[in-house]
Design an enzyme around this catalytic site. Sequence first.
Site, short mmCIF file in Angstrom:
data_model
loop_
_atom_site.label_atom_id
_atom_site.label_comp_id
_atom_site.label_asym_id
_atom_site.label_seq_id
_atom_site.Cartn_x
_atom_site.Cartn_y
_atom_site.Cartn_z
CD GLU A 54 0.76 11.91 2.35
OE1 GLU A 54 1.25 11.62 3.46
OE2 GLU A 54 0.63 11.08 1.44
CG HIS A 63 -7.86 5.84 -1.21
ND1 HIS A 63 -7.90 5.15 -0.03
CD2 HIS A 63 -6.54 5.95 -1.54
CE1 HIS A 63 -6.67 4.83 0.35
NE2 HIS A 63 -5.82 5.31 -0.54
#
Lengths: 445, 339, 341
Positions: free
Chosen positions: B71, B140
Amino acid sequence: MPVEVIMPKVDMDMASGKLAVWHVEEGATVKKGAALFDIETDKAAMEVEAPASGRLHHILAAPGQVIAVGAPLAFIYAEGEAVGPAPSVASAAATATPEPAPAAADAVVTTPVAAIAAVEVANGTPRATPVARRLAREAAIALESVIGSGPRQRIQKDDVEREIARRAAIKPAAPAPAPVYAAEPAAPAVWSEESGDLHVTTRKGTGTPLLLIHGFAADSAGWMALERALPRDLPLIRIDLPGHGRSPRRRIAGFADLARLVVQAFDRAAEGPVHLLGHSLGGALALALADIRPRQIKTLTLLAPAGLGPEIDGAALNGIARASATESLAPWLKRLTARPDGISHDFAKAAMLARLDPDLRAVQSDMARVLFPDGVQGFDLTAALDRVTAPTALIWGRDDHILPWSQALKAPGEVALHLLRGVGHIPHIEDPEALASLIGRHLRP
Amino acid sequence: MNAQTAIPEVKTREMSYAEAIRDAMAIALERDPTVILMGEDIGVYGGAFQVTGDLVERFGTDRVMDTPISELGGAGVAVGAALTGLKPIFEFQFSDFAALAMEQIVNQAAKMRYMLGGEAAVPLVFRMPAGSGTGAAAQHSQSFEAWFGHVPGLKVVQPSTPADAKGLLLAALEDPDPVIIFEHKLLYKMKAQVPEGYYTTPIGKAQIMRPGRDVTIVASAIMVHRALEAAEKLAKDGIDAEVIDLRSVRPIDRDTIIASVRKTGRLLCVYEGVRTLGVGAEISAMIAESEAFDYLDAPILRLGGAEAPIPYNPDLERAAVPQAPAIEAAARQLVRREV
Amino acid sequence: MTMKDKVETAQDNLPFAIRHFSPDALRAALKKMYLIRLFEEGAEDSYTRGLIHGTMHLSIGQEASAVATCMELTDADKITSTHRGHGHCIAKGAEVGRMFAEFFGKETGYCHGRGGSMHIADVKTGNLGANGIVGGGLPIAVGAALTAKRLGRDDVTICFFGDGANNEGAFHEALNMASVWKLPVIFVCENNKYGMSTSIERSTAVRYIADRAVAYSMPGETVDGNDFSAVAEAMHRAIARARAGEGPSLVENLTYRWRGHSKSDRNRYRTKDEIESWMARDPIARFRADLITHGILNDESATALQQAAEADVAQGIEFAKASPAPQITEVTKFVHAEVSA
């Protein structure tokens, strides 16, 4: 009681500390704030100060020892305090404060305000929402007089609206008085007469005060713009006419009656000679006052004064006195200034808010009927003007639609005459700076 | 539900929120050869939430690039590419993973133009699937809009409808500066009419979804729909709520919110991010400092996420973020002067 | 052995730089090295006089690495730089006047006074900027290389970083992606032995940072970073590979900063002997001697180059001093693109 010396927490994640060295021996004196001992943590070494003054006793930890945060290391006894056995370490060591129980999860509906019990002691300031405060301010209503319907008596918007409506409805269908200049006398409006002295307010300062008398259907608040333009330290005395501003609603029999009340107020309020200024009807009253108390008046300033001729815009005076809504007031107010756009809607709205009380409108309508019967000035002060000894200035707007400036031409030669261009009947609102500067010149000998 | 983006007299087609985003990306890839898509598993897999879908088949792997699970590096590559002439749309699988890339987003992308005195631009779009309700638990399900909204140099939007999802993405690509789009995962399947072809929805403009007189509810993302649901219930009791879809967290549409609060005198902020120091705090402060203050007739209320990570248990998960009944109750309290 | 062969052999024995670059280019390189040294000394002096605030990271002692690395680059080629980036900026072609102006916080500076030393950049000469974050420029360089490849351009990107950055995750992510996508980027590590105070031995598991290249399937080469020619030669190979579309390389220049990490460094982690031994290996003196040995310059013309650099620096400082400060009211200018009304 000796003061406990503990292992302090000096770092976020510190659970214990190592005692490095004592700077003070057992039994020695220490001063509060002086270095007492050093500690070492895994991050740093640091000096710890004595928490109190006195003598150090019961040293419980030796250099090199690792001590839990909060645990006692020694005790400081005040000078002269008897040193007993070491206080119970067990109780002192119980320093771990239990974590507060986690608050109930209350993420979704949070009512922090409602959660506070309604036991708060009122501190004298009413609780009110911002909009309620604004409306009350605009309507000149004291919040103290409004009953709040919100939580803990909080005053809400509609509480103020209700109060405004209540005041407006005290005399709900006040009979619309006939025009004051009608041939047949109209029935007097219904209002209850009050008694008492005229309301006088003052502004402190240095030197001779300036006494202000407002005009018909105005009040002392109308001087605000001029006051801002005048020197800050000029002391002021303001008189509210009967049935105007905060003065009692008194019935008057005629101009002389009114002048008498003003002289009484003057005698009460003035501690010595004054500079005198009056506007319109207040100008006529100032002239009368100067005539009656000549030695008390240092200078006289007449602002578009009444009493110097018969002509007056009676319809405008009456319209202003009677209007019960901004919409009916505004057209008359526009006659006051040189140009119709001199009066903004906000100004008219503010003016109407000060006139919401039907009693006040009725008192003033009656006064207009007495002073200006049939739309003419029922009193003549031309002779008084001839008699005035104080230095006198006449200030008039060239575009005055209420009282024509040509009436000023009756003044004797020693009276200063100022005719302002682009100004109507209310120079103190239309051009306060220019007026203040003229007044300044006039007051200075 | 109708798409509210005002596009007069255009052909519309029913699409899901995910399809509308894909449609926007396809249009962008076709219109502008410098646009590329980057992200983890956005190629043949079609994206974690099947948003890129079949785009790799239409535009090839050079323009729909799978990145390694990197990321920080991936976001940095997007920054470098944007700095030198490409317009990347970088997809995070979950907005939570943007925490791994904070350095590149906050220290690099957001500040590059300023640090270089206006001599450089970073025109890129970060797409971030966000929000709770999927049972994905603490790592999440988060809503980070306030985090990024706190950074000068970034623009942060939260579309609540398919039409806005498409229009805001195309607007973000037109923007010369980095834009972060939070896409609410529970909205991906929501269907509505979406204008066909190219159009943009202005960044920084809120939208009044339901006009009302009694209370202003400013909501964002999925909270807009919960607020509308609450408003319908309130209407049955004669309470007329105005629901504003914030759409853009940075810049925030002051004018629309201030005008609404001046009208209603009551404000309720509803957002999914953690309540403390969230978007609602900013809106509340903005109103308190604005000319709308003198029109407030009740305290300002905020409904936001619980002071806890998003839990796994479905009942706990629901309880952790505002739901329609809570919005309804809070609005009722405001109007009935119970707070 | 023919005469021709003899000549070629003699050529081969010359240092790469002498063989490969024109005398003009070599003289210009020496001047740039002087310019870097004198610029940084001038900045240090201005800092002492209170003309510069904040801090700065000086690269005195590392000039060969900066200039030799950038020898073959054009303005179309990009670099990403580090917090110790003054040398890179000058090597890539920036003017010292605008750099001083930036250090002085002036509107005429490269970043209009918004960036300062740590964000010095000159986008027009391909310098995408120094970076205050260790490792910050690594993925950005990969992105710039991605642009070149996508748009079919043949420019390359040089990514300067220090030994400290080789332990950042961004380093590993960036090298991996560059290799996976065969991007035209050269990672140039200026290994000056210390990340602030922590030595490479204490922080890094491999002996040479170039050893890491094998993990990402790219060539890795460690050279004497104070040897202009050695750096230029390694870069020549890496750039050729990148332009040929064969992918990235890692070049490690072993060098040394004479000064501390920043202005607040008390130099407690290295010995005077160590510092002096590196000062004896001054890259500028070495390069100057080489150029004189090979007849590119004589002592007089070398000194003339140095004096020209001195004049540039003096002029740059005057320009910066005389430049206007940014308007206070424009504190938020450049946060976003200007919106044309």
